[in-house]
Design an enzyme around this catalytic site. Structure first.
Site, mmCIF file in Angstrom:
data_model
loop_
_atom_site.group_PDB
_atom_site.id
_atom_site.type_symbol
_atom_site.label_atom_id
_atom_site.label_comp_id
_atom_site.label_asym_id
_atom_site.label_seq_id
_atom_site.Cartn_x
_atom_site.Cartn_y
_atom_site.Cartn_z
ATOM 1 N N LYS A 1 -19.488 -1.150 -19.859
ATOM 2 C CA LYS A 1 -19.970 -0.169 -18.874
ATOM 3 C C LYS A 1 -18.796 0.230 -18.007
ATOM 4 O O LYS A 1 -17.970 -0.620 -17.654
ATOM 5 C CB LYS A 1 -21.040 -0.792 -17.984
ATOM 6 C CG LYS A 1 -22.343 -0.967 -18.687
ATOM 7 C CD LYS A 1 -23.497 -0.967 -17.696
ATOM 8 C CE LYS A 1 -24.801 -1.282 -18.409
ATOM 9 N NZ LYS A 1 -25.475 -2.438 -17.865
ATOM 10 N N HIS B 1 -18.576 1.785 -11.953
ATOM 11 C CA HIS B 1 -19.082 2.894 -11.138
ATOM 12 C C HIS B 1 -19.167 2.484 -9.679
ATOM 13 O O HIS B 1 -18.923 1.339 -9.317
ATOM 14 C CB HIS B 1 -20.398 3.437 -11.691
ATOM 15 C CG HIS B 1 -21.528 2.460 -11.643
ATOM 16 N ND1 HIS B 1 -22.306 2.288 -10.533
ATOM 17 C CD2 HIS B 1 -21.982 1.595 -12.575
ATOM 18 C CE1 HIS B 1 -23.197 1.363 -10.782
ATOM 19 N NE2 HIS B 1 -23.019 0.920 -12.007
ATOM 20 N N HIS C 1 -20.467 -0.744 -7.988
ATOM 21 C CA HIS C 1 -19.750 -2.017 -7.933
ATOM 22 C C HIS C 1 -18.665 -2.046 -6.865
ATOM 23 O O HIS C 1 -17.885 -2.990 -6.782
ATOM 24 C CB HIS C 1 -19.141 -2.357 -9.307
ATOM 25 C CG HIS C 1 -20.084 -3.116 -10.192
ATOM 26 N ND1 HIS C 1 -20.964 -2.500 -11.034
ATOM 27 C CD2 HIS C 1 -20.306 -4.443 -10.342
ATOM 28 C CE1 HIS C 1 -21.682 -3.407 -11.665
ATOM 29 N NE2 HIS C 1 -21.311 -4.601 -11.272
HETATM 30 N N1 ARG Z 1 -22.750 -8.765 -13.719
HETATM 31 C C1 ARG Z 1 -23.801 -8.811 -12.740
HETATM 32 C C2 ARG Z 1 -24.177 -7.407 -12.321
HETATM 33 O O1 ARG Z 1 -23.400 -6.494 -12.452
HETATM 34 C C3 ARG Z 1 -23.407 -9.552 -11.502
HETATM 35 C C4 ARG Z 1 -23.046 -10.998 -11.713
HETATM 36 C C5 ARG Z 1 -22.994 -11.729 -10.423
HETATM 37 N N2 ARG Z 1 -22.570 -13.090 -10.522
HETATM 38 C C6 ARG Z 1 -23.292 -14.105 -10.994
HETATM 39 N N3 ARG Z 1 -22.743 -15.297 -11.016
HETATM 40 N N4 ARG Z 1 -24.505 -13.937 -11.408
HETATM 41 O O2 ARG Z 1 -25.290 -7.195 -11.847
#
Ligand code: ARG
Length: 587
Positions: free
Chosen positions: A144, A147, A150
Site C-alpha cells: 500500500k 498515504h 499514516h
Molecule cells: N499496520 C497497522 C496499520 O496500519 C498498524 C500496526 C500498529 N502496530 C502494532 N503493533 N499493531 O493499521
C-alpha cells in the site's frame, strides 16, 4: 529534596529553576508556622495565575488548611508576612493564595543564563538513564502506498522518540510492518496472471495496487480466483521459495517507496520487524496460553475469553490453525520484552484500534506478566483532507509523498516571491514545506481529528510551522547583525533591568517553563504541548520585537535584548527539533 541540615540553602538553590526555588523557599518558611510540606509537592501546586497582573506563580493555601486548622486566607497572610526575598520575588496574598511577583531582572538573568549554558539541551535531563522505551510507530502496510493517514503515527512517534531521548531514555523505534495476511496471496495470484516484472519495477506500488484492484474485479465473476489466492498464501506460509521471493520483492518495492517519504521527513527506525517477523515465534505464546488454561475453543477457533473484562474474546488461532493480528502482537510484546527489556512500550496507533490493544494488553496481563502495565496505546484521531474523509474506497487517497512535495513546491513559490535573493532556496523550501505538513499533524491534542487545509498549513502569519520558523530566522538575522555591529554592542555587559518590560517578561516566562512543558509532554505522550509552547514563544518574541528596538539604546540594554534573542532562538530550535521540524537560519 532539600533538607535543612544538608547544605546551605543558597548553595542548593543555585542549580534549581525559579519555580523550584519558590517551592523550596515556601518549604523553608512553613516550619516557622508549625506546618510542613515537601518542596516537590509545593512545586506541583504552584500555578500560573489566570490574570498576569496577579503575578507569575500562585501558591494555593487550601491544602494546608486541614494541617494548620486555619482558613486559607489567614495562612496566605501569615506566609506573606514571612516571605522576604526581593531579589527573587515579592509575595502578596490575595484570598487563599500567595502570589509571587518575580524580580524581573533576576528572572531575565537566571533564565537566559540557564538556556545559554547549554543551548541545544535546555530542558534535557538524565531521568531516563538506564531505562528503555520501545516505540512502535508508522508501521505501514506492505503493497500500500504511504498515504496521509499514516502521517500522524509517523510524526507523533518520531517526536516522542526525540522527547524521550531528550530525557535520557534509551529509545528503540520499531516499524511494525503490516506484512502478513491473505491479501498477499491474492497479490501474487494477480501478478502471476496479469503482471510483469518490468512493469512492476517501473510502476512500483501504483502498479501493485492496480493489480490488486483487478483481482477483486475479476474475482467477482470468477470464484476460482479466491481459491488460487489462498493457495498462494499457503505457499508463503509454508516457505515455498518462489512465493517467498515474490512476496519479499513486493516488500522491497513498498519500502523503497516509503524510504523517500522517511527521508523527506527525517524519520528512521532501529527495527523493521513487522508481523511476518513473528512467523517462527508463535509457538511460545500459543503454548503458554494453552498451558495457562487461557485458550478456549469457539467454533473451531482458539480464543481467550475476555467477557469478565467487558470485551469480546481475543482471537488467537483460526480454525485452520492460522494466527491473527492479535496473536502477532502478543508474540511481539514478549519478543520486545526479551530483546530490549523495556520499561515502557508505546504503540502509536489510530484510536480505532483501541479495542485491539486493550485485548492484547489484557491477554498479557492474564498470562501473568507483571509488565503488562508498561504497555501503552498512544491513540490519535482521524485525518481528513480539506473537509473530506480519507477513504481508499471513495478514491480520496492523498499520498503523503505528493502532499509533501506539493508543500515544498508551494513554499518554494512563496520564497521566490518574498525573499528572491535567498541562498539555497531549494533547501529552505524543503524545510518549510515539510515543516508545514508536520506541524499540522502535531498541532492539536493527538486524540482530536485533524482536517488538513493547504492555505492554513502554509500561512506564514497563523499558527503554523512557517511562522515559528520565520521567527527563528528573524532571531538569527538579528544576531548576525548584532555580531557585525561596529559598536561591539553584542559583547557589552548585559543590563538585565533592560528586560523588565511586559513583552520581555512574557517571553522569559515561556522560556522558563519550557523544561516543564517537556516533562508534561512526555508524561502524557503529547507532542502537541511542545508545538503549542514554541508557537506561544514565537508570538511573544515577535511582540517584543515590534515593541522594542533591539539594537538601539544603551549598550547594556541592547546586549540584554540580544541575549534574550539568542535564548529564544535556541529554545525555538530545540522545540522544533523535538517535534521533528527543521529550523532554517534564513528564509
Ligand atoms: N499496520 C497497522 C496499520 O496500519 C498498524 C500496526 C500498529 N502496530 C502494532 N503493533 N499493531 O493499521
Amino acid at each position: 529534596m532539600y533538607t535543612k541540615n544538608s547544605m546551605p540553602f543558597e548553595r542548593v538553590i543555585e542549580s534549581m529553576d525559579i519555580k523550584s526555588r519558590i517551592a523550596a523557599w515556601l518549604a523553608e518558611t512553613l516550619p516557622a508556622l508549625d506546618a510542613a510540606l515537601p518542596a516537590g509537592q509545593i512545586r506541583a501546586l504552584l500555578e500560573a495565575p489566570p490574570d498576569p497582573a496577579m503575578g507569575d506563580y500562585a501558591f494555593p493555601c487550601f491544602s494546608l488548611a486541614k494541617q494548620m486548622r486555619k482558613a486559607p486566607p489567614l495562612i496566605a497572610q501569615a506566609l506573606c508576612e514571612r516571605l522576604h526575598k526581593p531579589e527573587l520575588a515579592e509575595a502578596r496574598c490575595v484570598g487563599g493564595y500567595v502570589n509571587f511577583h518575580l524580580n524581573r531582572a533576576n528572572l531575565a538573568r537566571e533564565v537566559i543564563q540557564a538556556v545559554l549554558a547549554a543551548p541545544g539541551s535546555y530542558g534535557s535531563t538524565k531521568q531516563g538513564a538506564g531505562k528503555t522505551v520501545c516505540l512502535d510507530y508508522s508501521s505501514i502496510n506492505i503493497a500500500k502506498r504511504f498515504h496521509i493517514g499514516h502521517l500522524s503515527t509517523t510524526m507523533i512517534g518520531h517526536s516522542l522518540r526525540r522527547l524521550y531521548d531528550h530525557l535520557g531514555y534509551q529509545t528503540v523505534s520499531i516499524n511494525h510492518l503490516g506484512d502478513w495476511g491473505t491479501q498477499f496471496g491474492k497479490m501474487i495470484c494477480a501478478y502471476k496472471r496479469w503482471g510483469s516484472r518490468e512493469e512492476l519495477e517501473a510502476g512500483g506500488i501504483g502498479t501493485m495496487t492496480a493489480l490488486y484492484v483487478r483481482f477483486h474485479e475479476e474475482a467477482a465473476n470468477d470464484p476460482g480466483l479466491e481459491a488460487e489466492g489462498r493457495a498462494w498464501f499457503k505457499r508463503i506460509e509454508e516457505g515455498d521459495p518462489e512465493a517467498l521471493a515474490i512476496f519479499n520483492w513486493f516488500k522491497e518495492l513498498t519500502l523503497r517507496d516509503a524510504a523517500r517519504v522517511y527521508e523527506l521527513l527525517g524519520v528512521s527506525f532501529d527495527s523493521y520487524a513487522g508481523e511476518s517477523f513473528y512467523n517462527d515465534k508463535m509457538d511460545r505464546p500459543v503454548a503458554e496460553l494453552r498451558a495457562k488454561g487461557l485458550l478456549r475453543e469457539s467454533d473451531g477457533a482458539q480464543v481467550v475469553d475476555l467477557e469478565a473484562y467487558g470485551m469480546p474474546p481475543c482471537l488467537i488461532l483460526k480454525q485452520d490453525g492460522a494466527t491473527l493480528y492479535a496473536t502477532r502482537d502478543v508474540a511481539a510484546a514478549l519478543y520486545r520484552k526479551d530483546t530490549y527489556d523495556f520499561d515502557k512500550c508505546l504503540y502509536v496507533v489510530a484510536y480505532h484500534q483501541d479495542l485491539h490493544f486493550r485485548q492484547v494488553f489484557k491477554v498479557i496481563e492474564l498470562m501473568g506478566y507483571p509488565w503488562f502495565n508498561a504497555l501503552e496505546h498512544v491513540a490519535f484521531g482521524m485525518v481528513s483532507y480539506e473537509g473530506q474523509s480519507l477513504s481508499t474506497r471513495k478514491g480520496h487517497v492523498v499520498y503523503l509523498e505528493e502532499a509533501l512535495l506539493r508543500a515544498v513546491e508551494k513554499a518554494g513559490a512563496i520564497i521566490a516571491e518574498k525573499s528572491p535573493g535567498l541562498e539555497n532556496p531549494a533547501e529552505a523550501a524543503r524545510q518549510i514545506g515539510v515543516g508545514a505538513v508536520v506541524y499540522a499533524a502535531l498541532q492539536n491534542n493527538r486524540i482530536k481529528d485533524i482536517d488538513f487545509w493547504w492555505d492554513r498549513a502554509l500561512n506564514f502569519d497563523g499558527e503554523t510551522a512557517p511562522y515559528v520558523q520565520y521567527t527563528h530566522a528573524r532571531c538569527c538575522s538579528l544576531l548576525r547583525k548584532a555580531a557585525a555591529d561596529p559598536s561591539g554592542v553584542a559583547g557589552a555587559q548585559p543590563d538585565w533591568e533592560g528586560l523588565t518590560d511586559e513583552e520581555a517578561r512574557q517571553a522569559l516566562l515561556l522560556l522558563s517553563r519550557f523544561p516543564d512543558v517537556i516533562q508534561e509532554a512526555v508524561a502524557r505522550n503529547e507532542p502537541s504541548m511542545v508545538t503549542r509552547h514554541v508557537t506561544l514563544l514565537a508570538q511573544a518574541y515577535n511582540k517584543f520585537y515590534y515593541e522594542h528596538r533591539i539594537l538601539d539604546g544603551a549598550p547594556g540594554v541592547a546586549s540584554a535584548r540580544i541575549k534574550l534573542t539568542e535564548a529564544v532562538r535556541a529554545v525555538i530550535k530545540t522545540g522544533l527539533y523535538l517535534i521533528g521540524i527543521e529550523a532554517p537560519e534564513r528564509m
